[in-house]
Design a protein around this motif. Structure first.
Motif, PDB file in Angstrom:
ATOM      1  N   ALA A 224       0.713  -1.306  -0.001  1.00  0.00           N
ATOM      2  CA  ALA A 224      -0.115   0.064   0.151  1.00  0.00           C
ATOM      3  C   ALA A 224       0.973   1.115   0.031  1.00  0.00           C
ATOM      4  O   ALA A 224       0.655   2.231  -0.567  1.00  0.00           O
ATOM      5  CB  ALA A 224      -0.793  -0.005   1.286  1.00  0.00           C
ATOM      6  N   TYR A 225       2.034   1.134   0.624  1.00  0.00           N
ATOM      7  CA  TYR A 225       2.834   2.448   0.832  1.00  0.00           C
ATOM      8  C   TYR A 225       3.429   2.712  -0.577  1.00  0.00           C
ATOM      9  O   TYR A 225       3.644   3.681  -1.057  1.00  0.00           O
ATOM     10  CB  TYR A 225       4.029   2.052   1.675  1.00  0.00           C
ATOM     11  CG  TYR A 225       4.904   3.018   2.249  1.00  0.00           C
ATOM     12  CD1 TYR A 225       5.524   3.861   1.351  1.00  0.00           C
ATOM     13  CD2 TYR A 225       4.796   3.617   3.498  1.00  0.00           C
ATOM     14  CE1 TYR A 225       6.281   5.072   1.869  1.00  0.00           C
ATOM     15  CE2 TYR A 225       5.775   4.633   4.045  1.00  0.00           C
ATOM     16  CZ  TYR A 225       6.320   5.122   3.190  1.00  0.00           C
ATOM     17  OH  TYR A 225       7.150   6.287   3.774  1.00  0.00           O
ATOM     18  N   ARG A 226       4.053   1.480  -1.233  1.00  0.00           N
ATOM     19  CA  ARG A 226       4.221   1.789  -2.563  1.00  0.00           C
ATOM     20  C   ARG A 226       3.429   2.326  -3.605  1.00  0.00           C
ATOM     21  O   ARG A 226       3.673   3.126  -4.598  1.00  0.00           O
ATOM     22  CB  ARG A 226       4.998   0.232  -3.074  1.00  0.00           C
ATOM     23  CG  ARG A 226       5.611   0.365  -4.526  1.00  0.00           C
ATOM     24  CD  ARG A 226       5.699  -0.892  -4.915  1.00  0.00           C
ATOM     25  NE  ARG A 226       4.348  -1.620  -5.239  1.00  0.00           N
ATOM     26  CZ  ARG A 226       4.268  -3.050  -5.090  1.00  0.00           C
ATOM     27  NH1 ARG A 226       4.991  -3.682  -4.507  1.00  0.00           N
ATOM     28  NH2 ARG A 226       2.857  -3.368  -5.268  1.00  0.00           N
ATOM     29  N   ASN A 227       2.304   1.538  -3.403  1.00  0.00           N
ATOM     30  CA  ASN A 227       1.032   2.211  -4.251  1.00  0.00           C
ATOM     31  C   ASN A 227       0.808   3.569  -3.889  1.00  0.00           C
ATOM     32  O   ASN A 227       0.550   4.480  -4.847  1.00  0.00           O
ATOM     33  CB  ASN A 227      -0.175   1.390  -4.096  1.00  0.00           C
ATOM     34  CG  ASN A 227       0.015   0.017  -4.584  1.00  0.00           C
ATOM     35  OD1 ASN A 227       1.025  -0.200  -5.706  1.00  0.00           O
ATOM     36  ND2 ASN A 227      -0.679  -0.985  -4.219  1.00  0.00           N
ATOM     37  N   LEU A 228       0.782   4.089  -2.588  1.00  0.00           N
ATOM     38  CA  LEU A 228       0.470   5.465  -2.314  1.00  0.00           C
ATOM     39  C   LEU A 228       1.621   6.206  -3.023  1.00  0.00           C
ATOM     40  O   LEU A 228       1.470   7.503  -3.533  1.00  0.00           O
ATOM     41  CB  LEU A 228       0.753   5.667  -1.066  1.00  0.00           C
ATOM     42  CG  LEU A 228      -0.345   5.511  -0.195  1.00  0.00           C
ATOM     43  CD1 LEU A 228      -0.119   5.326   1.392  1.00  0.00           C
ATOM     44  CD2 LEU A 228      -1.738   6.223  -0.130  1.00  0.00           C
ATOM     45  N   ALA A 229       3.155   6.195  -2.905  1.00  0.00           N
ATOM     46  CA  ALA A 229       4.316   6.785  -3.425  1.00  0.00           C
ATOM     47  C   ALA A 229       3.985   6.771  -5.022  1.00  0.00           C
ATOM     48  O   ALA A 229       4.574   7.862  -5.774  1.00  0.00           O
ATOM     49  CB  ALA A 229       5.265   6.085  -3.194  1.00  0.00           C
ATOM     50  N   ASN A 230       3.148   5.831  -5.809  1.00  0.00           N
ATOM     51  CA  ASN A 230       3.213   5.806  -7.119  1.00  0.00           C
ATOM     52  C   ASN A 230       1.875   6.666  -7.577  1.00  0.00           C
ATOM     53  O   ASN A 230       1.508   6.689  -8.752  1.00  0.00           O
ATOM     54  CB  ASN A 230       3.091   4.195  -7.623  1.00  0.00           C
ATOM     55  CG  ASN A 230       4.261   3.751  -7.493  1.00  0.00           C
ATOM     56  OD1 ASN A 230       5.534   4.516  -7.834  1.00  0.00           O
ATOM     57  ND2 ASN A 230       4.572   2.387  -7.537  1.00  0.00           N
ATOM     58  N   GLY A 231       1.332   7.004  -6.580  1.00  0.00           N
ATOM     59  CA  GLY A 231       0.068   8.080  -6.872  1.00  0.00           C
ATOM     60  C   GLY A 231      -1.043   7.406  -7.095  1.00  0.00           C
ATOM     61  O   GLY A 231      -2.290   7.755  -7.196  1.00  0.00           O
ATOM     62  N   LEU A 232      -1.264   6.189  -6.625  1.00  0.00           N
ATOM     63  CA  LEU A 232      -2.680   5.597  -6.371  1.00  0.00           C
ATOM     64  C   LEU A 232      -3.296   6.001  -5.067  1.00  0.00           C
ATOM     65  O   LEU A 232      -2.945   6.198  -4.167  1.00  0.00           O
ATOM     66  CB  LEU A 232      -2.673   3.984  -6.296  1.00  0.00           C
ATOM     67  CG  LEU A 232      -1.888   3.411  -7.480  1.00  0.00           C
ATOM     68  CD1 LEU A 232      -1.823   1.944  -7.282  1.00  0.00           C
ATOM     69  CD2 LEU A 232      -2.637   3.846  -8.908  1.00  0.00           C
TER      70      LEU A 232
END
Length: 357
Positions: A133-141
């Motif tokens: 989820a953290y990675r997805n947040l950082a990628n703009g999701l």
């Protein structure tokens, strides 16, 4: 049942102290695919520590080590060597949730939970669903895609371990606790992963006024779908306890019922946790000892069991062998909180609980 201010303060401190102590108890054997209940008990016999009434003992110098290797952090979390708590995500998320409520209030959004992670939590201190989820947040999701995109861990235990603060801040109000936990959980989880967080938060909120662990467990179940696998598994644990089945036999039956889900999945861990709470019968030491001896995600389960038991009995009733080695101090990866006092965390949580009212 309304709690007087002094009793409420004692219960909130009991929750924080219990969570940290239970986490420390389970941390050395946190690897459920290796540290089975049978192996944990063999280690306890090897170190002359059954019945378990204190933190795990260190490995004996003259004993064969093969098969009994503890986690690398063990020198800081075994009896006689503890000076404050070790850093662990099971406590980091409680701190993070507290700060979220302080800065965003009880009307926080799931998007704000994500913003809080990015600002306060180091990426490398996240795991499984949270790291995804953290990675997805950082990628703009944005949520709910942060929970569903490329995430095979959606029903693992991560959201459940984040739920305690919502229960502590909602004493006697399981409905509100579950609602808060759900808004947090959907950032990274779906299905039983979300239900686990809602159940745990409601369970802890109910423990402030419940007369027994079973009553609190049932109050938690009222906040999740009755047909969910999580609810059916917890109800089965209650039925085994009520029918007089021994703890070890109940644990074996629950393990068979949840076979194949993996040792970090929410459902089998909720079964171990429910069994520990039921068979511990409100006694703090028995509750966290049985829960950790149940295996799987031992530090997470020990933490939640300690939180519930600590709220049920209050900090003043937690035996000193659990609380004194913590030295009222917490290590944390959450920015700005490393070295914070447990009593300060409890006082800040109490202000939120009183404010919410």
């Amino acid at each position: 049942m309304a709690l007087k201010s002094g009793e409420l303060a004692d219960r909130v401190l009991g929750g924080w102290t219990g969570r940290i102590a239970g986490n420390m108890l389970g941390k050395p054997v946190e690897r459920g695919d290796h540290w089975t209940p049978e192996r944990i008990d063999r280690y306890l016999r090897l170190t002359d520590a059954l019945p378990l009434t204190d933190y795990l003992p260190p490995p004996p110098a003259d004993a064969p080590a093969e098969g009994f290797e503890l986690r690398p952090e063990w020198p800081q979390c075994v009896r006689g060597r503890i000076h404050g708590s070790c850093r662990d995500d099971d406590v980091d998320y409680s701190i993070l949730g507290l700060h979220l409520l302080e800065t965003r209030g009880f009307a926080f959004t799931t998007e704000q939970v994500g913003e809080h992670w990015l600002l306060r939590l180091p990426y490398l201190q996240t795991f499984t669903a949270e790291r995804t989820a953290y990675r997805n947040l950082a990628n703009g999701l944005k949520p709910p895609l942060t929970a569903t995109y490329d995430n095979p861990y959606q029903e693992w235990i991560g959201a459940l371990i984040r739920a305690d603060v919502y229960g502590w801040a909602s004493p006697g109000d399981p409905r509100r606790a579950a609602s808060l936990a759900r808004r947090d959980a959907v950032l990274s989880h779906t299905g039983n992963g979300v239900y686990g967080a809602m159940w745990a938060a409601a369970l802890i909120a109910a423990a402030f006024t419940a007369p027994t662990p079973r009553t609190a467990l049932e109050a938690g179940l009222e906040r999740i779908p009755a047909s969910s696998r999580l609810a059916r598994t917890v109800r089965h644990a209650i039925a085994l306890y009520e029918s007089g089945v021994e703890w070890s036999d109940a644990l074996a039956e629950l393990a068979e019922r949840t076979h194949g889900l993996g040792w970090i999945h929410t459902v089998p861990n909720a079964a171990v946790l429910a069994a520990g709470l039921l068979y511990g019968e409100g006694d703090f030491t028995a509750t966290i000892a049985l829960t950790v001896r149940g295996g799987l995600d031992t530090d997470s389960n020990g933490a939640t069991a300690g939180s519930v038991a600590g709220v049920l009995c209050g900090a003043a009733a937690i035996p000193s062998q659990w609380s004194e080695p913590l030295e009222d101090r917490v290590r944390s990866a959450v920015f700005g909180f490393d070295g914070v006092r447990i009593t300060e965390l409890a006082e800040r949580t109490l202000r939120l609980a009183t404010l919410a009212g």
